[in-house]
Design an enzyme around this catalytic site. Structure first.
Site, mmCIF file in Angstrom:
data_model
loop_
_atom_site.group_PDB
_atom_site.id
_atom_site.type_symbol
_atom_site.label_atom_id
_atom_site.label_comp_id
_atom_site.label_asym_id
_atom_site.label_seq_id
_atom_site.Cartn_x
_atom_site.Cartn_y
_atom_site.Cartn_z
ATOM 1 N N ARG A 102 46.114 34.661 -86.477
ATOM 2 C CA ARG A 102 45.629 34.995 -85.132
ATOM 3 C C ARG A 102 45.990 36.415 -84.667
ATOM 4 N NH1 ARG A 102 46.892 32.816 -81.027
ATOM 5 N NH2 ARG A 102 44.856 32.830 -80.043
ATOM 6 N N GLY A 120 40.441 21.383 -78.365
ATOM 7 C CA GLY A 120 41.189 21.574 -79.605
ATOM 8 C C GLY A 120 42.492 22.283 -79.298
ATOM 9 N N ARG A 121 42.347 23.530 -78.870
ATOM 10 C CA ARG A 121 43.516 24.376 -78.642
ATOM 11 C C ARG A 121 44.499 23.748 -77.654
ATOM 12 N NH1 ARG A 121 43.433 29.908 -79.368
ATOM 13 N NH2 ARG A 121 41.164 29.868 -79.294
ATOM 14 N N CYS A 151 50.388 43.085 -98.185
ATOM 15 C CA CYS A 151 50.049 44.502 -98.332
ATOM 16 C C CYS A 151 48.854 44.878 -97.480
ATOM 17 C CB CYS A 151 49.788 44.801 -99.800
ATOM 18 S SG CYS A 151 51.189 44.322 -100.807
HETATM 19 C C1 LIG Z 1 35.967 25.255 -81.446
HETATM 20 C C2 LIG Z 1 35.195 24.236 -80.717
HETATM 21 C C3 LIG Z 1 35.821 23.387 -79.809
HETATM 22 C C4 LIG Z 1 37.274 23.490 -79.447
HETATM 23 O O1 LIG Z 1 37.573 24.634 -78.720
HETATM 24 P P1 LIG Z 1 39.046 24.831 -78.137
HETATM 25 O O2 LIG Z 1 39.004 26.155 -77.503
HETATM 26 O O3 LIG Z 1 39.984 24.770 -79.277
HETATM 27 O O4 LIG Z 1 39.277 23.733 -77.153
HETATM 28 C C5 LIG Z 1 35.064 22.392 -79.229
HETATM 29 N N1 LIG Z 1 33.747 22.246 -79.499
HETATM 30 C C6 LIG Z 1 33.103 23.055 -80.367
HETATM 31 C C7 LIG Z 1 31.666 22.849 -80.633
HETATM 32 C C8 LIG Z 1 33.805 24.073 -80.998
HETATM 33 O O5 LIG Z 1 33.163 24.889 -81.845
#
Ligand SMILES: *Cc1c(COP(=O)(O)O)cnc(C)c1O
Length: 421
Positions: free
Chosen positions: A314, A277-278, A346
């Site tokens: 974050r 994801g990241r 705030c």
């Molecule tokens: C959050 C998550 C990801 C993605 O993690 P990243 O660090 O953003 O790559 C993948 N699989 C599961 C099950 C997650 O909960």
């Protein structure tokens, strides 16, 4: 590498000047680069070349349908963690057989929706959940493909709030109990075991914890096969970290990660799924904000921005660092000064950075938070009745608003006043 660079002294996303987007949509806003999203997806896809594989983008990182569609058209599958995400993926045109469903608390309704709409597999996180998936599948006269998420009890060496692979974390089934759980799964007629799932955390900057986890998965694969299970797929989760500072961090590259996967798991002949994801979205997005005031405090100057913790959580939630750059490129050699950079909410926690060295800024100047594409817009709230900020997608020399800023009127209309008032 990303596509947010200075050109002729002005920060651009690909070929579009950030200042032009700001003039069109107002601040604050998120801005994503198509080329960067695709580049990161392709790096993973190529890193696994030679193995049967599917890169399932973990869409909780940034889930706008325009982002999903961009990645899906390049061949990505999706990893979803809620019924809402499943609906988004389907709406973005992702076929059900490329969607995997993760998450510790899948409800009856979510399971039913996914089985009805089509699903590649459920990553099962507990025995009670396994029983429910079985029941729902039987009630629909179908069979649910599943993996079991095993918790390998390895230390991901990341921030405690995003570590998931230690035995004290709520995720998965202890790997020591896996054979027993798979035996139960095999006995349930509504389930078809297809593989094993593991995900140990996020923002990992070292390959070793992954390697330790995958070694355990390799051993388990052999054991489960010996027990008679048809393990054809290994879902290895996400978690590869990104550099949040330009200077001193160098997390492993996708190509190194892919090579390690081949080394540890290639001999098993399984289809490999990964769920980044990241690394796909993080450096593909920035948040752009405007300086409202420069306030001189005791021994420090505050930059008060129009963006706040509700827009980018974050720093408040994980003490995360984001590089913050001026949208107008500072003149070379200009003397920097320290600023505490804050939003208008705030809460003292509404602080993005302390004593951050920046070239001098004034009210009205634009700044960009780098590496804000993942866990940015998706975590935003309307705290302080601040509208969710727009999302903009750039593609070459074009840009489009992919989520509008709601008006106050639209926000207020969501409340309903009971009859007795
Ligand atoms: C959050 C998550 C990801 C993605 O993690 P990243 O660090 O953003 O790559 C993948 N699989 C599961 C099950 C997650 O909960």
């Amino acid at each position: 590498m990303d596509h947010f660079l200075y050109k002729d002294g002005a920060l651009h996303a690909e070929d579009v000047a950030i200042a032009d987007i700001a003039a069109a949509v107002g601040t604050p806003f998120y801005c994503y680069s198509t080329a960067t999203l695709l580049r990161h997806f392709t790096l993973f896809d190529e890193a696994l070349a030679g193995m049967d594989h599917l890169v399932c983008y973990a869409m909780k990182a940034a889930s706008n349908q325009a982002i999903l569609k961009t990645l899906a058209q390049a061949g990505a599958g999706m990893d979803v963690v809620s019924g809402g995400e499943y609906a988004r993926a389907i709406a973005a045109g992702v076929p059900g057989d490329k969607i995997v469903f993760s998450g510790v608390g899948k409800t009856h309704e979510e399971i039913r929706a996914a089985l009805t709409g089509g699903i590649r597999q459920f990553n099962v996180e507990s025995e009670p959940e396994m029983e429910v998936i079985n029941e729902v599948a039987l009630s629909l006269g179908t069979v649910a493909p599943i993996t079991v998420r095993v918790n390998p009890d390895v230390d991901a060496k990341t921030h405690a709030k995003i570590a998931t692979g230690k035995s004290e974390n709520k995720f998965g089934i202890p790997i020591a109990r896996a054979r027993e759980v798979y035996a139960r799964a095999a006995a349930l007629p509504g389930l078809r075991v297809v593989g094993i799932d593991v995900h140990i955390g996020s923002q990992l900057t070292d390959l070793e914890p992954f390697r330790l986890a995958y070694r355990k998965v390799a051993a388990l694969t052999e054991e489960l096969r010996a027990d008679g299970h048809d393990i054809i797929r290994l879902d290895l989760g996400g978690g590869l970290g990104i550099p949040y500072t330009r200077s001193n961090e160098a997390p492993p590259l996708p190509v190194e990660y892919g090579a390690m996967i081949k080394e540890e798991l290639g001999h098993l002949g399984c289809e490999i799924e990964i769920e980044p994801g990241r690394l796909i979205a993080g450096n593909a997005g920035i948040m752009v904000s405007k300086v409202i005031y420069v306030k001189s405090g005791e021994g420090r100057d505050f930059l008060i921005l129009d963006g706040a913790m509700n827009d980018l959580l974050r720093p408040a939630m994980y003490d995360a660092h984001h590089d913050i750059v001026s949208v107008v490129e500072p003149a070379p050699g200009v003397e920097q000064q320290p600023y505490d950079i804050v939003g208008p909410v705030c809460e003292t926690g509404d602080t993005f950075a302390k004593e951050r060295m920046m070239a001098p800024l004034s009210a009205g100047d634009l700044v960009a938070f780098r590496s804000a594409g993942a866990y940015g817009a998706v975590m935003a709230s309307e705290y302080n009745t601040r509208p969710l900020i727009p999302e903009v997608l750039v593609h070459g020399d074009q840009f489009a608003v992919i989520r509008q800023r709601p008006t106050f009127d639209e926000m207020l209309k969501r409340d309903t006043i009971p009859d007795w008032l």
